[in-house]
Write an enzyme that holds these catalytic residues in place. Structure first.
Site, PDB file in Angstrom:
ATOM      1  CB  VAL A  27      59.386  23.716  26.200  1.00 20.29           C
ATOM      2  CG1 VAL A  27      59.857  23.727  27.651  1.00 20.29           C
ATOM      3  CG2 VAL A  27      59.851  22.439  25.510  1.00 20.29           C
ATOM      4  CB  CYS A  28      57.071  28.663  25.968  1.00 17.59           C
ATOM      5  SG  CYS A  28      58.699  28.904  25.219  1.00 17.59           S
ATOM      6  N   PRO A  29      54.593  26.994  27.044  1.00 17.85           N
ATOM      7  CG  PRO A  29      53.027  25.973  25.635  1.00 17.85           C
ATOM      8  CD  PRO A  29      54.402  26.576  25.658  1.00 17.85           C
ATOM      9  CG  LEU A  34      55.031  30.842  30.259  1.00 16.61           C
ATOM     10  CD1 LEU A  34      54.550  31.594  29.029  1.00 16.61           C
ATOM     11  CD2 LEU A  34      55.797  31.753  31.186  1.00 16.61           C
TER      12      LEU A  34
END
EC number: 1.11.1.26
Length: 187
Positions: free
Chosen positions: A46-48, A51
């Protein structure tokens, strides 16, 4: 106790930014609007997406005089390695802070102690270093940069227009409210 309008606590960090390592501290955030955007870890799922979404709207934040600072408990070296290997992360032009000591995550109250990772926490900080907006979501729930941009615009509007407030779903240029006795029970 609410952290809204509280002063951010002192911190220092190494960050990866535009191909170099830089130092960032609480003093770096003074004098301008800032978004501190915590995420659990580099090289995840999920993080990329979050970002990358922020990277796509970064020019819009910059037009408002807002700097973005992403933070995870990884090191600045890990941020560089991720930047060098991911097409999504290569788009990032804002500083990526490393928090391997967990000090920044603790300061903002987002550290998951037993995991050594940060929750997904978003903090909008005014030029005086006071927290104006807080959003914390569970690990599986990604955030929306366009909604964050809308909230930043609302916070800036309210800061620049004392006596006015922004209603739900307010967008730049729309009507605001001026709280008064005359409005009670009329909305």
């Amino acid at each position: 106790m609410s952290i809204i309008n509280s002063q951010i606590k002192p911190f220092t960090a190494e960050a990866f930014h535009n191909g170099a390592f830089i130092n960032v501290s609480d003093e770096t955030l003074q004098g301008k609007w800032s978004v501190v955007f915590f995420y659990p870890a580099d090289f995840t799922f999920v993080c990329p997406t979050e970002l990358g979404d922020l990277a796509d709207l970064y020019p819009e934040f910059q037009k408002l005089g807002v700097e973005i600072y992403s933070v995870s408990t990884d090191t600045h070296f890990t941020h560089k390695a991720w930047h060098d290997t991911s097409d999504t992360i290569k788009k990032i032009q804002y500083p990526m802070l490393g928090d391997p000591t967990h000090a920044i995550s603790r300061n903002f109250g987002v550290l998951i102690e037993e995991e050594g990772l940060a929750d997904r926490g978003t903090f909008v900080i005014d030029p005086e270093g006071r927290i104006q907006i807080v959003e914390i979501t569970s690990g599986g729930v990604g955030r929306d940069a366009s909604e964050l941009l809308r909230k930043v615009k609302a916070a800036q509007y309210v800061a620049n227009h004392p006596g006015e407030v922004c209603p739900a779903k307010w967008k730049e240029g729309e009507a605001t409210l001026a709280p008064s006795l005359d409005l009670i029970g009329k909305i």
